[in-house]
Design a protein around this motif. Structure first.
Motif, mmCIF file in Angstrom:
data_model
loop_
_atom_site.group_PDB
_atom_site.id
_atom_site.type_symbol
_atom_site.label_atom_id
_atom_site.label_comp_id
_atom_site.label_asym_id
_atom_site.label_seq_id
_atom_site.Cartn_x
_atom_site.Cartn_y
_atom_site.Cartn_z
ATOM 1 N N GLU A 92 0.811 -1.218 0.000
ATOM 2 C CA GLU A 92 0.000 0.000 0.000
ATOM 3 C C GLU A 92 0.850 1.276 0.000
ATOM 4 O OE1 GLU A 92 0.587 -1.293 4.297
ATOM 5 O OE2 GLU A 92 0.081 -2.249 2.388
ATOM 6 N N LYS A 93 2.151 1.146 0.154
ATOM 7 C CA LYS A 93 3.031 2.323 0.165
ATOM 8 C C LYS A 93 3.665 2.609 -1.200
ATOM 9 C CE LYS A 93 4.314 2.099 5.061
ATOM 10 N NZ LYS A 93 5.438 2.147 6.020
ATOM 11 N N ILE A 94 3.454 1.728 -2.179
ATOM 12 C CA ILE A 94 4.143 1.832 -3.466
ATOM 13 C C ILE A 94 3.212 2.377 -4.544
ATOM 14 C CG2 ILE A 94 5.292 0.526 -5.297
ATOM 15 C CD1 ILE A 94 6.235 -1.435 -3.150
ATOM 16 N N PHE A 95 3.735 3.304 -5.351
ATOM 17 C CA PHE A 95 3.004 3.889 -6.474
ATOM 18 C C PHE A 95 3.930 3.883 -7.689
ATOM 19 C CE2 PHE A 95 1.572 5.604 -2.500
ATOM 20 C CZ PHE A 95 0.198 5.499 -2.571
ATOM 21 N N ILE A 96 3.471 3.271 -8.786
ATOM 22 C CA ILE A 96 4.282 3.144 -9.995
ATOM 23 C C ILE A 96 3.975 4.302 -10.936
ATOM 24 C CG2 ILE A 96 4.879 1.663 -11.946
ATOM 25 C CD1 ILE A 96 5.738 0.610 -9.183
ATOM 26 N N LEU A 97 5.021 4.816 -11.568
ATOM 27 C CA LEU A 97 4.890 6.008 -12.391
ATOM 28 C C LEU A 97 5.341 5.761 -13.825
ATOM 29 C CD1 LEU A 97 4.393 9.089 -12.602
ATOM 30 C CD2 LEU A 97 6.726 9.430 -11.769
ATOM 31 N N ASP A 98 4.567 6.245 -14.769
ATOM 32 C CA ASP A 98 4.922 6.383 -16.182
ATOM 33 C C ASP A 98 4.665 5.154 -17.047
ATOM 34 O OD1 ASP A 98 5.800 8.263 -18.132
ATOM 35 O OD2 ASP A 98 7.667 7.161 -18.306
ATOM 36 N N ARG A 99 5.095 3.959 -16.606
ATOM 37 C CA ARG A 99 4.890 2.772 -17.443
ATOM 38 C C ARG A 99 4.190 1.680 -16.649
ATOM 39 N NH1 ARG A 99 9.858 2.279 -21.737
ATOM 40 N NH2 ARG A 99 10.507 4.457 -21.659
ATOM 41 N N LEU A 100 3.254 1.023 -17.309
ATOM 42 C CA LEU A 100 2.508 -0.061 -16.692
ATOM 43 C C LEU A 100 3.225 -1.376 -16.998
ATOM 44 C CD1 LEU A 100 -0.079 -0.272 -15.025
ATOM 45 C CD2 LEU A 100 -1.303 -0.809 -17.117
ATOM 46 N N LYS A 101 3.875 -1.953 -15.983
ATOM 47 C CA LYS A 101 4.640 -3.184 -16.153
ATOM 48 C C LYS A 101 3.808 -4.386 -15.703
ATOM 49 C CE LYS A 101 8.577 -1.232 -17.370
ATOM 50 N NZ LYS A 101 9.274 -1.526 -18.623
ATOM 51 N N PRO A 102 3.824 -5.484 -16.466
ATOM 52 C CA PRO A 102 3.026 -6.656 -16.087
ATOM 53 C C PRO A 102 3.306 -7.167 -14.683
ATOM 54 C CG PRO A 102 3.849 -6.886 -18.324
ATOM 55 C CD PRO A 102 4.514 -5.673 -17.756
ATOM 56 N N ASP A 103 4.571 -7.148 -14.260
ATOM 57 C CA ASP A 103 4.908 -7.683 -12.939
ATOM 58 C C ASP A 103 4.600 -6.701 -11.810
ATOM 59 O OD1 ASP A 103 7.107 -6.152 -14.009
ATOM 60 O OD2 ASP A 103 8.300 -6.799 -12.288
ATOM 61 N N LEU A 104 4.266 -5.450 -12.176
ATOM 62 C CA LEU A 104 3.991 -4.425 -11.160
ATOM 63 C C LEU A 104 2.543 -3.956 -11.182
ATOM 64 C CD1 LEU A 104 7.208 -2.214 -11.590
ATOM 65 C CD2 LEU A 104 6.848 -4.109 -10.002
ATOM 66 N N ASN A 105 1.673 -4.711 -11.881
ATOM 67 C CA ASN A 105 0.296 -4.236 -12.056
ATOM 68 C C ASN A 105 -0.577 -4.386 -10.808
ATOM 69 O OD1 ASN A 105 -0.229 -6.954 -12.028
ATOM 70 N ND2 ASN A 105 -0.789 -7.105 -14.181
ATOM 71 N N LYS A 106 -0.029 -4.949 -9.746
ATOM 72 C CA LYS A 106 -0.804 -5.031 -8.500
ATOM 73 C C LYS A 106 -0.661 -3.756 -7.674
ATOM 74 C CE LYS A 106 2.731 -7.199 -5.551
ATOM 75 N NZ LYS A 106 3.042 -8.347 -4.687
ATOM 76 N N TYR A 107 0.240 -2.873 -8.111
ATOM 77 C CA TYR A 107 0.437 -1.610 -7.401
ATOM 78 C C TYR A 107 -0.355 -0.494 -8.079
ATOM 79 C CZ TYR A 107 4.525 -4.078 -5.511
ATOM 80 O OH TYR A 107 5.362 -4.994 -4.906
ATOM 81 N N PRO A 108 -0.783 0.498 -7.314
ATOM 82 C CA PRO A 108 -1.392 1.676 -7.934
ATOM 83 C C PRO A 108 -0.408 2.325 -8.901
ATOM 84 C CG PRO A 108 -1.703 1.714 -5.551
ATOM 85 C CD PRO A 108 -0.735 0.606 -5.842
ATOM 86 N N ALA A 109 -0.910 2.897 -9.990
ATOM 87 C CA ALA A 109 -0.013 3.465 -11.001
ATOM 88 C C ALA A 109 -0.675 4.606 -11.756
ATOM 89 C CB ALA A 109 0.429 2.385 -11.987
ATOM 90 N N VAL A 110 0.142 5.566 -12.159
ATOM 91 C CA VAL A 110 -0.244 6.596 -13.121
ATOM 92 C C VAL A 110 0.654 6.374 -14.321
ATOM 93 C CG1 VAL A 110 -0.603 9.035 -13.556
ATOM 94 C CG2 VAL A 110 -0.728 8.176 -11.212
ATOM 95 N N PHE A 111 0.075 6.021 -15.467
ATOM 96 C CA PHE A 111 0.895 5.552 -16.573
ATOM 97 C C PHE A 111 0.503 6.191 -17.900
ATOM 98 C CE2 PHE A 111 -2.825 2.872 -16.439
ATOM 99 C CZ PHE A 111 -3.132 2.647 -17.769
ATOM 100 N N GLN A 112 1.446 6.127 -18.817
ATOM 101 C CA GLN A 112 1.180 6.515 -20.201
ATOM 102 C C GLN A 112 0.935 5.252 -21.023
ATOM 103 O OE1 GLN A 112 3.713 9.604 -22.038
ATOM 104 N NE2 GLN A 112 4.992 9.465 -20.207
ATOM 105 N N ASP A 113 -0.030 5.329 -21.925
ATOM 106 C CA ASP A 113 -0.229 4.262 -22.901
ATOM 107 C C ASP A 113 0.412 4.762 -24.197
ATOM 108 O OD1 ASP A 113 -1.106 2.471 -24.860
ATOM 109 O OD2 ASP A 113 -3.023 2.129 -23.833
#
Length: 348
Positions: free
Chosen positions: A164-185
Motif C-alpha cells: 500500500e506504500k508503493i506507487f508506480i509512475l509512467d509505465r505499466l509493467k506486467p509484474d507491477l500491475n498489483k500496485y497503484p499506477a499513473v501511466f502513459q499508454d
C-alpha cells in the motif's frame, strides 16, 4: 491477539516503539482495527515480544497524544479514532532529469500542499543504481513513487516494502500491475494523436518517424540518456495509422544520411534531432507548417517559442503530478491512464 496486530522485527533498525505505532496504523489502514476495538495490554506486548515497559509506554503515549488510543482504567486500551494523520515522507525515484520531469515534480509538490517531505533520486537507466537506491530506501519512507522505466521483472526489489506504500509512475509493467499506477499508454496515445491531426497530415506526401531505439547512450542537452528508454510501442501505432490511412511512411533510427524533402513531416523523439532538423529546414528555406512539418514528443515551454512554435504529442505532466499527489494522500489503489494530447502549433 497481540501477534495479529503488533509486528516487531528484531533485525530492523527502526526503534521498537515506532514499530508498535506503525503496527497500529497498519491495522487501522487494512481495517483489522476499528473504532472501539480493544488492543493488547502493555504487559501482554512486553511479554510477547520481550520488550521493556518503557518502550511500550512511549508508543502508547504517542498514540494517545494523537487521539488514536483511549485508556479506560481497569479495562485497558481501545481504538478511539481511525483518523490517522501521517507525517508523510515520500521517496521519489525518477529515471532522469529533464524539463518535463521538472513540470511533473513541481506539480506533485504543489498538489501535496506541504503535507509531505519529498526526497528525489535518479537512476539514469542504470539497473545497479535502481536496485541500490530501492534497497537503501526500505523502511525509511511512508510512500514510494517508483519510475521503473525500461527495467523488467523488478517486483522482487519491491517485495520488502508494504504494497500500500508503493506507487508506480509512467509505465505499466506486467509484474507491477498489483500496485497503484499513473501511466502513459504510449501506443494508444500516439495513435490517437495521429488521428486527431489527420486533416493536417493530409497535405504531406510522406510521414517519417525518427525512433532512435537501440542501447547506445546519446547526449540530450548535456545529459546522457539511454536510447532503449524510448517506448517501442510507438512504432506499431505509427505503422498501423499510416497503413490505415494510406500514408507513405518510413521509420528511421537517426537523421544521419537523411535528406529531408518538401511535403514531408517528421516525428521526433530526441530534442537533439529537433534542433538539428529546425536548422536543416532553415538552411533549405523550408517554411515550417507549410510544405514541411515537424512534430516533437513531450511538451515544454521552450517548444512553444522555438521556430514559431513546435507541434507536440505529450502526456499531461502537470495532471500526472496532481494524480500522484492525490493517490499518495488518499491511498487510492487505482491504475490511472494519464491524459495525452496533440498540441497544434505552427510547425504542422
Amino acid at each position: 491477539m497481540a501477534r495479529r496486530i503488533i509486528f516487531i522485527d528484531s533485525r530492523s533498525s527502526k526503534p521498537k516503539y515506532r514499530q508498535i505505532i506503525d503496527s497500529v496504523y497498519q491495522g487501522i489502514e487494512r481495517r483489522a482495527l476499528k473504532k472501539g476495538d480493544k488492543i493488547p495490554s502493555i504487559n501482554q506486548i512486553c511479554s510477547d515480544y520481550d520488550l521493556s515497559r518503557d518502550t511500550v509506554m512511549v508508543a502508547f503515549n504517542e498514540l494517545k497524544a494523537k487521539g488514536i488510543l483511549l485508556s479506560q482504567p481497569g479495562k485497558g486500551y481501545y481504538i478511539a479514532s481511525t483518523e490517522i494523520q501521517h507525517e508523510e515522507k515520500i521517496f521519489v525515484l525518477f529515471d532522469e532529469l529533464n524539463a518535463f520531469k521538472e513540470d511533473l515534480y513541481n506539480s506533485l509538490m504543489s498538489s501535496l500542499r506541504g503535507k509531505a517531505n519529498v526526497e528525489v533520486y535518479f537512476h539514469h537507466f542504470n539497473y545497479k543504481v535502481y536496485k541500490s537506491l530501492i534497497a537503501e530506501s526500505i523502511g525509511k519512507y511512508t510512500s514510494y513513487i517508483i519510475m521503473p522505466a525500461t527495467f523488467e521483472n523488478t517486483q522482487h526489489l519491491l517485495s520488502k516494502i508494504p504494497k500500500e506504500k508503493i506507487f508506480i509512475l509512467d509505465r505499466l509493467k506486467p509484474d507491477l500491475n498489483k500496485y497503484p499506477a499513473v501511466f502513459q499508454d504510449f501506443e494508444q496515445d500516439f495513435y490517437d494523436a495521429l488521428n486527431e491531426g489527420v486533416s493536417y497530415l493530409r497535405k504531406y506526401r510522406k510521414l517519417v518517424f525518427v525512433n532512435p531505439g537501440g542501447k547506445e547512450p546519446e547526449q540530450n542537452f548535456g545529459m546522457k540518456i539511454q536510447k532503449n528508454s524510448i517506448p517501442e510501442e510507438r512504432i506499431s501505432a505509427f505503422e498501423n495509422f499510416c497503413k490505415e490511412n494510406d500514408f507513405i511512411y518510413e521509420v528511421v533510427k537517426s537523421l544521419h544520411g537523411v535528406r529531408p524533402s518538401l511535403y514531408e513531416v517528421y516525428f521526433l523523439i530526441s530534442d537533439r534531432d529537433l534542433v538539428q532538423l529546425v536548422k536543416i529546414a532553415k538552411d533549405y528555406k523550408y517554411k515550417l507548417g507549410k510544405k514541411f512539418g515537424i512534430v516533437s514528443f513531450n511538451d515544454t515551454m521552450l517548444k512553444e517559442v522555438v521556430a514559431g512554435g513546435i507541434t507536440t504529442i505529450s502526456t499531461d505532466f502537470v495532471s500526472m503530478g496532481k494524480t500522484l499527489a492525490d493517490m499518495v494522500l488518499t491511498r487510492k489503489g487505482e491504475l490511472v491512464r494519464n491524459p495525452s494530447r496533440l498540441i497544434l502549433r505552427n510547425s504542422l
